[in-house]
Design an enzyme around this catalytic site. Structure first.
Site, PDB file in Angstrom:
ATOM      1  N   LYS A 151       6.145   3.081  43.489  1.00 25.51           N
ATOM      2  CA  LYS A 151       6.551   3.831  42.285  1.00 25.51           C
ATOM      3  C   LYS A 151       5.489   3.820  41.185  1.00 25.51           C
ATOM      4  O   LYS A 151       5.417   4.753  40.396  1.00 25.51           O
ATOM      5  CB  LYS A 151       7.878   3.292  41.740  1.00 25.51           C
ATOM      6  CG  LYS A 151       9.070   3.643  42.619  1.00 25.51           C
ATOM      7  CD  LYS A 151      10.375   3.249  41.946  1.00 25.51           C
ATOM      8  CE  LYS A 151      11.545   3.554  42.865  1.00 25.51           C
ATOM      9  NZ  LYS A 151      12.845   3.387  42.224  1.00 25.51           N
TER      10      LYS A 151
ATOM     11  N   ASP B 109      15.630   7.786  37.932  1.00 24.72           N
ATOM     12  CA  ASP B 109      16.536   6.635  38.125  1.00 24.72           C
ATOM     13  C   ASP B 109      17.345   6.348  36.852  1.00 24.72           C
ATOM     14  O   ASP B 109      18.566   6.483  36.847  1.00 24.72           O
ATOM     15  CB  ASP B 109      15.739   5.376  38.504  1.00 24.72           C
ATOM     16  CG  ASP B 109      15.140   5.464  39.907  1.00 24.72           C
ATOM     17  OD1 ASP B 109      15.754   6.092  40.779  1.00 24.72           O
ATOM     18  OD2 ASP B 109      14.055   4.887  40.123  1.00 24.72           O
TER      19      ASP B 109
ATOM     20  N   ILE C 276      25.892  -0.854  38.715  1.00 22.05           N
ATOM     21  CA  ILE C 276      25.091   0.090  39.506  1.00 22.05           C
ATOM     22  C   ILE C 276      25.183  -0.213  41.006  1.00 22.05           C
ATOM     23  O   ILE C 276      24.728   0.568  41.825  1.00 22.05           O
ATOM     24  CB  ILE C 276      23.617   0.199  39.043  1.00 22.05           C
ATOM     25  CG1 ILE C 276      22.792  -1.019  39.415  1.00 22.05           C
ATOM     26  CG2 ILE C 276      23.527   0.501  37.553  1.00 22.05           C
ATOM     27  CD1 ILE C 276      21.289  -0.738  39.360  1.00 22.05           C
TER      28      ILE C 276
ATOM     29  N   GLY D 101      28.694   2.844  40.086  1.00 25.09           N
ATOM     30  CA  GLY D 101      27.300   2.957  40.540  1.00 25.09           C
ATOM     31  C   GLY D 101      27.053   4.183  41.404  1.00 25.09           C
ATOM     32  O   GLY D 101      25.964   4.750  41.408  1.00 25.09           O
TER      33      GLY D 101
END
Ligand code: ATR
Length: 288
Positions: free
Chosen positions: A71, A107, A219, A242
Site C-alpha cells: 500500500k 479504506d 470493523i 464492519g
C-alpha cells in the site's frame, strides 16, 4: 460472465492474496450492473511490484486494488495521487486514466461514508479508536481529514499508540485515551482483530465503560454480529457493522473506476449486503 474482447481486466495485487474477498465482491457487482469487466487476484511479491505495475500499464488494465504489503511502496510506481491518499501515504485503489496511474485510498473514506449515512454528521463527534495498526491509521486519518473534532486512540501496546499519534500529526492532534476516559467519546470504533472468527468469544472492551448513548462500530465483519456488537445492542447502543465498511470501500473503488449512477451504486450496495450476509454464514465445518 461473457468474456468477449470488450471485457477489461481489473484486479488486486498483494502478498498474500489467498482468502481475499475482493474478486468475489467486484465480479458480483460487475455482473449485477452488466459492466464489461472481470476481476482477478494476483499474488505479487515485493521484488516484483514494479514489473507487475509496468505489465498492468502495458496491457491496459482498467484499474486495480493494492493490499498488504504494497500500500505504501506502490506510490513510487504511480503518476499521481488523490489528496487524501497523498497525505496518508497509502493507496488501495488505482485508476488508469489518460494522465496515467492515479492512486486513491478508499479504506477509511469507506467507513466515513457509512458513518455519515448511518449516524449523520460526524464533525462534532468525539471518536475513540481501539487499536493502533494499519486499519486504525487509515480510519483515524480519514476521520481527521473529514473534520472530526477529536480522535482518541487506545491500544494494548502503549508505544504503538504513541507512534500512531505522531504519525497522525499531519492530520492534526490525536490523543491517547485510558479506559477511565472512554465515557467522553460519542463513537467507539474497534479496529483490532479481537472478536474475529474463530475467536468469537473475545471482545476488545466491556461496554460498561462506554458512554451509554455512544455509537459502537466494529470493523470485524466475520462474524457479522461480534460479541462487542451484541453486548452494545443489548445495552441500548446504536451500532455500525464492519460489513458495511467492507462494502463501501469496494463501492468507492468502483465509483472511481466507472461513472456509476446513484441508482447503480444503490443496487451494488443492496446486492452486496444480501450476498455477503449469505457468504459470511459459518459453513458446516466452521460451526462448533
Ligand atoms: P491491521 O492492519 O488490521 O490494523 P495490525 O497492524 O497487525 O493489523 O494491528 C492489529 C491491532 O490489533 C493492533 O492495535 C493490536 O494491538 P498491539 O499493537 O498491542 O499488538 C491489536 N490487537 C491484536 N490482537 C489483540 C489482542 N488480543 N488484544 C488487544 N489488542 C489486539
Amino acid at each position: 460472465m461473457n468474456l468477449t474482447e470488450e471485457v477489461r481486466l481489473y484486479g488486486l495485487i498483494g502478498d498474500p492474496v489467498a482468502g481475499s474477498r475482493s474478486p468475489w465482491i467486484h465480479n458480483t457487482v460487475f455482473n449485477e450492473l452488466g459492466l464489461k469487466a472481470a476481476y482477478l487476484a494476483f499474488h505479487v511479491e515485493p521484488t516484483r511490484l514494479g514489473a507487475s505495475i509496468a505489465g498492468f500499464r502495458a496491457i491496459g488494465m482498467g484499474g486495480f486494488n493494492i493490499t498488504i504489503p504494497h500500500k505504501q511502496t506502490v506510490i513510487g510506481h504511480l503518476d499521481g495521487l488523490d489528496p487524501f491518499a497523498e497525505k496518508l501515504g497509502a493507496v488501495n485503489t488505482v485508476a488508469v486514466t489518460p494522465e496515467g496511474l492515479i492512486g486513491y485510498n478508499t479504506d477509511g473514506p469507506g467507513l466515513v461514508s457509512v458513518l455519515r449515512r448511518q449516524i449523520g454528521p460526524i464533525e462534532d463527534k468525539k471518536v475513540l479508536i481501539l487499536g493502533a495498526g494499519g486499519a486504525a491509521r487509515g480510519i483515524a486519518g480519514s476521520l481527521m481529514y473529514n473534520g472530526v473534532k477529536e480522535v482518541g486512540i487506545c491500544n494494548r501496546t502503549w508505544t504503538k499508540a504513541d507512534a500512531l499519534i505522531r504519525d497522525l500529526e499531519i492530520f492534526g492532534k490525536a490523543y491517547i485515551v485510558d479506559r477511565e476516559d472512554f465515557k467522553n467519546y460519542d463513537l467507539v470504533i474497534n479496529t483490532t482483530s479481537v472478536g474475529m472468527y474463530p475467536f468469537e468469544d473475545a471482545t476488545p472492551v466491556d461496554v460498561k465503560y462506554l458512554k451509554p448513548d455512544a455509537y459502537v462500530c466494529d470493523i470485524v465483519y466475520k462474524p457479522r454480529r461480534t460479541r462487542l456488537i451484541r453486548e452494545a445492542e443489548a445495552t441500548g447502543h446504536k451500532v455500525v457493522f464492519g460489513i458495511d465498511m467492507l462494502i463501501e470501500q469496494a463501492v468507492l473503488a468502483e465509483q472511481i473506476w466507472f461513472s456509476l449512477s446513484d441508482e447503480q451504486v444503490d443496487r451494488a450496495r443492496t446486492l452486496l449486503q444480501t450476498e455477503l450476509m449469505k457468504a459470511l454464514q459459518p459453513t458446516e465445518g466452521e460451526k462448533k
